[in-house]
Design a protein around this motif. Structure first.
Motif, PDB file in Angstrom:
ATOM      1  N   MET A   1       0.857  -1.213   0.000  1.00  0.00           N
ATOM      2  CA  MET A   1       0.000   0.000   0.000  1.00  0.00           C
ATOM      3  C   MET A   1       0.872   1.234   0.000  1.00  0.00           C
ATOM      4  SD  MET A   1      -3.161  -0.291  -0.248  1.00  0.00           S
ATOM      5  CE  MET A   1      -3.803   1.215   0.393  1.00  0.00           C
ATOM      6  N   LEU A   2       0.359   2.284  -0.560  1.00  0.00           N
ATOM      7  CA  LEU A   2       1.117   3.521  -0.605  1.00  0.00           C
ATOM      8  C   LEU A   2       0.931   4.248   0.702  1.00  0.00           C
ATOM      9  CD1 LEU A   2       0.036   4.390  -4.200  1.00  0.00           C
ATOM     10  CD2 LEU A   2       2.249   3.551  -3.473  1.00  0.00           C
ATOM     11  N   GLY A   3       2.004   4.560   1.349  1.00  0.00           N
ATOM     12  CA  GLY A   3       1.895   5.142   2.687  1.00  0.00           C
ATOM     13  C   GLY A   3       1.955   6.651   2.659  1.00  0.00           C
ATOM     14  N   LYS A   4       2.084   7.203   3.827  1.00  0.00           N
ATOM     15  CA  LYS A   4       2.092   8.668   3.931  1.00  0.00           C
ATOM     16  C   LYS A   4       3.473   9.195   3.636  1.00  0.00           C
ATOM     17  CE  LYS A   4      -1.634   8.823   7.118  1.00  0.00           C
ATOM     18  NZ  LYS A   4      -2.333   8.780   8.164  1.00  0.00           N
ATOM     19  N   GLY A   5       3.806   9.288   2.392  1.00  0.00           N
ATOM     20  CA  GLY A   5       5.080   9.867   2.020  1.00  0.00           C
ATOM     21  C   GLY A   5       6.237   8.895   2.147  1.00  0.00           C
ATOM     22  N   GLY A   6       5.969   7.693   2.644  1.00  0.00           N
ATOM     23  CA  GLY A   6       7.060   6.727   2.764  1.00  0.00           C
ATOM     24  C   GLY A   6       7.409   6.175   1.405  1.00  0.00           C
ATOM     25  N   ARG A   8       7.836   3.684  -1.339  1.00  0.00           N
ATOM     26  CA  ARG A   8       7.152   2.448  -1.644  1.00  0.00           C
ATOM     27  C   ARG A   8       8.109   1.481  -2.262  1.00  0.00           C
ATOM     28  NH1 ARG A   8       4.431   2.580  -5.833  1.00  0.00           N
ATOM     29  NH2 ARG A   8       3.711   0.471  -6.047  1.00  0.00           N
ATOM     30  N   PHE A  10       8.257  -1.924  -4.528  1.00  0.00           N
ATOM     31  CA  PHE A  10       7.452  -2.824  -5.338  1.00  0.00           C
ATOM     32  C   PHE A  10       7.668  -4.257  -4.898  1.00  0.00           C
ATOM     33  CE2 PHE A  10       5.393  -0.204  -8.205  1.00  0.00           C
ATOM     34  CZ  PHE A  10       6.241   0.762  -8.693  1.00  0.00           C
TER      35      PHE A  10
ATOM     36  N   ASN B 339      -4.879  -0.176  -5.275  1.00  0.00           N
ATOM     37  CA  ASN B 339      -5.299   0.542  -4.064  1.00  0.00           C
ATOM     38  C   ASN B 339      -6.500   1.437  -4.308  1.00  0.00           C
ATOM     39  OD1 ASN B 339      -4.356   2.822  -5.344  1.00  0.00           O
ATOM     40  ND2 ASN B 339      -2.515   3.027  -4.093  1.00  0.00           N
ATOM     41  N   ASN B 380      -0.952  14.189  -3.022  1.00  0.00           N
ATOM     42  CA  ASN B 380       0.017  14.868  -2.156  1.00  0.00           C
ATOM     43  C   ASN B 380      -0.421  16.294  -1.833  1.00  0.00           C
ATOM     44  OD1 ASN B 380       2.728  13.812  -1.175  1.00  0.00           O
ATOM     45  ND2 ASN B 380       3.275  15.918  -1.684  1.00  0.00           N
ATOM     46  N   ASP B 428       7.512   8.358  -6.061  1.00  0.00           N
ATOM     47  CA  ASP B 428       7.348   7.338  -5.030  1.00  0.00           C
ATOM     48  C   ASP B 428       7.126   7.932  -3.648  1.00  0.00           C
ATOM     49  OD1 ASP B 428       9.822   5.384  -6.747  1.00  0.00           O
ATOM     50  OD2 ASP B 428       7.628   5.232  -6.812  1.00  0.00           O
ATOM     51  N   SER B 429       7.404   9.210  -3.503  1.00  0.00           N
ATOM     52  CA  SER B 429       7.190   9.835  -2.195  1.00  0.00           C
ATOM     53  C   SER B 429       5.842  10.497  -2.072  1.00  0.00           C
ATOM     54  CB  SER B 429       8.260  10.905  -1.934  1.00  0.00           C
ATOM     55  OG  SER B 429       9.506  10.414  -2.258  1.00  0.00           O
ATOM     56  N   LEU B 430       5.075  10.476  -3.146  1.00  0.00           N
ATOM     57  CA  LEU B 430       3.782  11.139  -3.099  1.00  0.00           C
ATOM     58  C   LEU B 430       2.853  10.420  -2.135  1.00  0.00           C
ATOM     59  CD1 LEU B 430       3.139  11.814  -6.888  1.00  0.00           C
ATOM     60  CD2 LEU B 430       3.846  13.469  -5.161  1.00  0.00           C
ATOM     61  N   ASP B 431       2.094  11.188  -1.413  1.00  0.00           N
ATOM     62  CA  ASP B 431       1.123  10.610  -0.488  1.00  0.00           C
ATOM     63  C   ASP B 431      -0.210  10.515  -1.217  1.00  0.00           C
ATOM     64  OD1 ASP B 431       0.231  11.260   2.990  1.00  0.00           O
ATOM     65  OD2 ASP B 431      -0.585   9.877   1.511  1.00  0.00           O
ATOM     66  N   PHE B 432      -0.619   9.290  -1.537  1.00  0.00           N
ATOM     67  CA  PHE B 432      -1.836   9.124  -2.299  1.00  0.00           C
ATOM     68  C   PHE B 432      -3.083   9.176  -1.431  1.00  0.00           C
ATOM     69  CE2 PHE B 432      -0.364   8.415  -6.566  1.00  0.00           C
ATOM     70  CZ  PHE B 432       0.975   8.159  -6.375  1.00  0.00           C
ATOM     71  N   ASN B 433      -2.885   9.299  -0.117  1.00  0.00           N
ATOM     72  CA  ASN B 433      -4.040   9.498   0.751  1.00  0.00           C
ATOM     73  C   ASN B 433      -4.410  10.966   0.839  1.00  0.00           C
ATOM     74  OD1 ASN B 433      -4.349   6.772   1.474  1.00  0.00           O
ATOM     75  ND2 ASN B 433      -2.638   6.957   2.879  1.00  0.00           N
ATOM     76  N   LYS B 434      -3.512  11.828   0.419  1.00  0.00           N
ATOM     77  CA  LYS B 434      -3.795  13.263   0.458  1.00  0.00           C
ATOM     78  C   LYS B 434      -4.185  13.703  -0.942  1.00  0.00           C
ATOM     79  CE  LYS B 434      -0.710  14.474   4.223  1.00  0.00           C
ATOM     80  NZ  LYS B 434       0.542  15.109   4.597  1.00  0.00           N
TER      81      LYS B 434
END
Lengths: 314, 464
Positions: A1-6, A8, A10, B339, B380, B428-434
Motif C-alpha cells: 500500500m502507498l503510505g504517507k510519504g514513505g 514504496r 514494489f 489501491n 500529495n 514514489d514519495s507522493l502521499d496518495f491518501n492526500k
C-alpha cells in the motif's frame, strides 16, 4: 500500500508489470504480459468478491472492473484457453423490481461480445505457459503441474487445455448437463485468486489443482461474472445459504473415493475435497437449483459408473 | 495600471484554512463538495457527515485595500441524515455529493444539496430583528391574563443578534434508483436536472412529487451494462441543452426539444484512443469524472484520471486542448488500480466569470468572461492550474506548513524519473491518501477554495 510519504517498494512479482503493455507475441516479454494480465485479473476478482460494504458499492467501479475482467476473458478465449461457454439457465427474476439486484443472468451473450482491439493476433500457443503435454496424458486428473517452481518470473498456466484427452471430453459431457453456476464457484475462484495473490510464485500450483480442474473452475468463475451487479448486500454475494449447505453440510463422499489419486502427489491430497465439491455440482440433475446434499441424485447409476471410470482413468 | 493577467501573472498567497488540525481525520469531516455562490460572497462546503457549512466573506474594508475580506462561518446545518434501505439491507450514505446555489432573487439564499438518493432545496435566511411589544403575550411568550390588559400598543421591530436560519423548503426524493452524481440548475432558474449512474431526471423547483426522466441508459438486461453516466450539466445559456459524460470517456450533448426521452444524442464527443498509450487501464483512466461548461457555453471542460480536456462544442471528434495533470502516474496505473486510487473522481473548474479591472484605483471595469485558466486537483495535496493563453502551468500545494498570509506560494515539481533535483518530489514519495478532489474559483475575484481531505484552504492573489 502507498503510505504517507514513505518510500514504496514494489513487490518482486510486480516487476515488469508497470508501464505499457508489451505485445504478447514477443519472446520473454510475452511472459510478462501474461503475468501482468493474470495479476490484474486476480486483483479485479478480489475487488469484486471481497468487498463487503455496508452501503451499496459504486456501480461505476463495478462496471469498470467487470469490463476489465471481460476483456481479459476475451483475450484468453481468443488464445484458445477457454472452451466456448455454455448456456446456463437463469434464476427467477427479482420480484422486487427495479433495483440493483437483477436476475442471475445467462452467460451466453458474452460469447458474442465484440473483441476489444488488442495486440494479440497470433493464436499459437504460448509454449512457455503451457504445461508439458506429458502431464496431461497422465491417467488421473489429480496430477498438478508441480514442475513449475521456477520462481516469480514463471507465469502461471492460464488454464490452457491444448490437448483433448478422454477425460476432458467426458468432462465436456458432464458440463453440458451442468446447471447454472452457484456461488460456490465464486468461492473457489476467490480462493484461487487469493492463493494466487498471496503466493505469486506458486500460483500455478495452488490454482484449482490440475489443468482440467482449473479450466472448469475458471470458466465457471467467468460464468459468475455478469451476475455481480447483484453484489450489493451487506452480506455479500457469497453468503448464500446454499453455499453453507454445500461447504459445511455432511457430504457422502464414499462414491468418490479416489484412492489412486490421493497417493499420487502431495498436492493431490488437497484436491480431494475440492473435487468432491466440483463433482457434486457437476453431477447435479438438470435443475437450476443449487445442489444440496439432501437432493436425491436423479442420474442413472450407470452414468455415474461411467463417469467414475473416466475419472479414475481405468 | 491595467491588470488582466493570465494564470501565471497571478501570484497566489495563502489566506485562510478551515477545519481540524489533527492528522487523525474524522470520517464525517471529509469534505465532499465545495461551491461559491453567484456573487462569491458565500462559500458552501458539504461533508461526508451530511453537513453543510457556509462561509461568508467579510465586507471589504476600504482602508485595508491590500487584502480581500476573510471568510467566516455563516451557517452550519445538517442537510442529510443517514438512512436505511430496508429492501436491500443497505445504508444510504448521508454524504453530500453536490451543492448548487440558486441565483439570489430576494433577501434569502437558496441552494440545492444532494446525497446519493435525495435532493433538498434549502433556504438560508437572516433574522436580525424581532417584534417586541405584543399586547397579549409577555416577552418570554407566555400569554398575559386578558383582564390585566388596560392599554393597547403597536408591536415594533427591534434589532437582535444576527441569526442565520436554514430550513428545507423542498425535498425531491424517490426518483433515483442509482447513486446521484450530479445536479445542475437550468438557465431558466425554474428547472434543474439530477443524474445518477443510469438515468437523468428533470425537475421543477416547485414540484417535488414528480420528475421527468430525460435520459435512461439502463439496458434491458443488466448483464449487458458496460457504461454508466458520470456527470451532467445544463448549458449556461441554452435552457434546452445539456451534456452528460460517461465512464467510457464520451460526452453526449442532448437537446430536450428533440424528444421527451433524450436517448439519442445530438452530438457525441469522443477522442479516439492513442494506440501508443493503450494498456489494460485505458478504459478506466478515460472515465470522465467531471464536466463543466465555460461561461459562454462555447467550450466545455472534462476531467479524466490523468488529464483535463477542453472541447469546442462545434467539434466532436477531438478536444481542442489537452492538459496533462500528472502524467507521471501513467506508469503506476497497476498499483493505483490495486489501491483503488484509479477510481478517484477529480473535479475541475474554470477561473471566474468576470474579470475585475482596477483603473487608477477609482474606476472599475468588468471585462467579459475569459475562461482562460483551468484548475484541478492531484495527489500529495497538490493542485494544478493551466493557463490556456500562455500555455504555462503551475503546481501548488495546500499545506499548513510554511503558509503565512500574504506569502506567495512556492511552485512544486514532481520528478517523474531519473535524478531528482533539489526541491523536487519523486513520484514514489507522493502521499496518495492526500488527494485534492474539490476546488472552486470565486466568480469575480482571484480567490480560490481548495479542499484537502478535511480542511478547506482559501488562497488569494497578491494585490499590490
Amino acid at each position: 500500500m502507498l503510505g504517507k510519504g514513505g518510500k514504496r517498494k514494489f513487490d518482486e512479482h510486480e516487476d515488469g508489470l508497470e508501464g505499457k503493455v508489451v505485445s504478447p507475441t514477443d519472446g520473454p516479454s510475452k511472459v510478462s504480459y501474461t503475468l501482468q494480465r493474470q495479476t490484474i485479473f486476480n486483483i479485479s476478482l478480489m475487488k469484486l468478491y471481497n468487498h463487503r460494504p455496508l452501503t451499496e458499492p459504486s456501480l461505476q467501479k463495478t462496471v469498470l472492473i467487470n469490463n476489465m475482467l471481460r476483456r481479459i476473458q476475451e483475450e484468453l478465449k481468443q488464445e484458445g484457453s477457454l472452451r466456448p461457454v455454455f448456456v446456463t439457465t437463469s434464476q427467477p427474476a427479482d420480484p422486487l423490481g427495479d433495483n440493483f439486484r437483477e436476475a442471475q443472468p445467462a452467460f451466453s451473450h458474452l460469447a458474442s461480445q465484440p473483441l476489444l482491439p488488442t495486440d494479440l493476433v497470433s493464436t499459437t500457443p504460448l509454449e512457455s505457459c503451457l504445461t508439458p503435454a506429458s502431464l496431461l496424458e497422465d491417467d488421473t486428473f489429480c496430477t498438478s503441474p508441480t514442475v513449475q517452481h521456477d520462481g516469480p518470473t514463471k507465469p502461471p498456466p492460464p488454464a490452457l487445455q491444448p490437448v483433448k484427452d478422454s477425460f476432458s471430453s467426458a468432462l465436456d459431457e458432464i458440463e453440458e448437463l451442468c446447471p447454472a453456476p452457484t456461488s460456490a464457484e465464486a468461492v473457489a475462484a476467490e480462493t484461487a485468486a487469493h492463493d494466487s495473490k498471496d503466493h505469486p510464485s506458486e500460483s500455478n500450483v495452488q490454482k484449482p489443482e490440475g489443468l482440467p480442474e482449473s479450466r472448469t473452475a475458471e470458466s465457471k468463475l467467468m460464468d459468475s461474472l455478469p451476475g455481480n451487479f447483484e453484489i450489493t448486500t451487506s452480506t455479500g454475494f457469497l453468503t448464500d445459504l446454499t453455499l453453507d449447505d454445500i461447504l459445511f453440510a455432511d457430504i457422502d463422499t464414499s462414491m468418490y473415493d479416489f484412492d489412486p489419486c490421493t497417493s499420487a502427489t502431495g498436492a493431490a491430497s488437497k484436491m480431494a475435497p475440492v473435487s468432491a465439491d466440483e463433482l457434486l455440482k457437476t453431477l447435479a440433475p438438470y435443475s437450476s437449483q443449487p445442489v444440496t446434499p439432501n437432493q436425491p441424485f436423479k442420474m442413472d447409476l450407470t452414468e455415474l459408473d461411467h463417469i467414475m471410470e473416466v475419472l479414475v482413468g481405468s | 495600471f491595467l491588470g488582466a493577467g493570465g494564470g501565471n501573472d497571478i501570484q497566489w498567497c495563502f489566506s485562510q484554512v478551515k477545519g481540524a488540525v489533527d492528522d487523525d481525520v474524522a470520517e464525517a469531516d471529509i469534505i465532499s463538495t465545495v461551491e461559491f455562490n453567484h456573487s462569491g460572497e458565500l462559500l458552501a462546503t458539504g461533508d461526508k457527515g451530511g453537513r453543510v457549512v457556509i462561509f461568508q466573506q467579510e465586507q471589504e474594508n476600504k482602508t485595508q485595500s491590500h487584502s480581500r475580506g476573510e471568510y467566516n462561518v455563516y451557517s452550519t446545518f445538517q442537510s442529510h441524515e443517514p438512512e436505511f434501505d430496508y429492501l436491500k439491507s443497505l445504508e444510504i450514505e448521508e454524504k453530500i455529493n453536490k451543492i448548487r446555489w440558486l441565483p439570489q432573487k430576494n433577501a434569502a439564499q437558496f441552494l440545492l444539496s444532494t446525497n446519493d438518493k435525495t435532493i433538498k432545496l434549502w433556504k438560508i435566511s437572516e433574522r436580525d430583528k424581532r417584534p417586541e411589544g405584543y399586547n397579549l403575550k409577555e416577552e418570554d411568550g407566555r400569554y398575559r391574563d386578558p383582564t390585566t390588559v388596560t392599554t393597547l400598543r403597536v408591536p415594533v421591530f427591534r434589532p437582535m443578534d444576527l441569526m442565520v436560519e436554514a430550513s428545507p423548503r423542498r425535498i425531491f426524493a424517490n426518483a433515483h434508483t442509482y447513486h446521484i452524481n450530479s445536479i445542475s440548475i437550468n438557465s431558466d432558474y425554474e428547472t434543474y436536472l439530477s443524474a445518477d449512474d443510469l438515468r437523468i431526471n428533470l425537475w421543477h423547483l416547485e414540484i417535488t412529487d414528480r420528475s421527468f426522466n430525460i435520459v435512461d441508459i439502463k439496458p434491458a438486461n443488466m448483464e449487458e451494462l458496460t457504461e454508466v453516466i458520470t456527470a451532467a450539466e445544463f448549458h449556461p445559456n441554452s435552457c434546452n441543452t445539456f451534456v452528460y459524460s460517461s465512464s467510457k470517456g464520451t460526452i453526449r450533448l442532448c437537446d430536450m426539444r428533440a424528444s421527451a426521452l433524450c436517448d439519442r444524442h445530438s452530438k457525441l464527443f469522443e477522442e479516439p484512443e492513442d494506440p501508443s498509450n493503450r494498456s489494460f487501464f485505458s478504459e478506466i483512466i478515460s472515465s470522465i469524472s467531471d464536466v463543466k461548461f465555460s461561461h459562454s457555453g462555447r467550450y466545455m471542460m472534462t476531467r479524466d484520471y490523468l488529464s483535463v480536456k477542453i472541447w469546442d462544442l462545434n467539434m466532436e471528434n477531438r478536444p481542442v486542448e489537452t492538459y496533462q495533470v500528472h502524467e507521471y502516474l501513467r506508469s503506476k496505473l497497476c498499483s493505483l488500480y490495486e489501491n483503488d486510487c484509479i477510481f478517484d473522481k477529480f473535479e475541475c473548474c474554470w477561473n471566474g466569470s468576470d474579470r475585475q479591472v482596477i483603473f487608477n484605483g477609482t474606476v472599475t471595469f468588468f471585462l467579459p468572461p475569459l475562461c482562460s485558466i483551468v484548475m484541478t486537483g492531484s495527489y500529495n495535496n497538490f493542485f494544478r492550474m493551466f493557463d490556456r493563453n500562455t500555455k504555462r502551468d503551475i503546481t501548488l500545494e495546500a499545506s499548513r506548513e510554511n503558509n503565512k498570509p500574504r506569502t506567495v506560494l512556492k511552485p512544486r515539481k514532481v520528478c517523474a524519473s531519473g535524478k531528482r533535483k533539489k526541491d523536487e518530489i519523486s513520484v514514489d514519495s507522493l502521499d496518495f491518501n492526500k488527494k485534492i478532489l474539490h476546488t472552486a474559483w470565486h466568480p469575480k475575484e482571484n480567490i480560490i477554495a481548495v479542499a484537502t481531505t478535511n480542511n478547506l484552504y482559501i488562497f488569494q492573489d497578491k494585490m499590490n
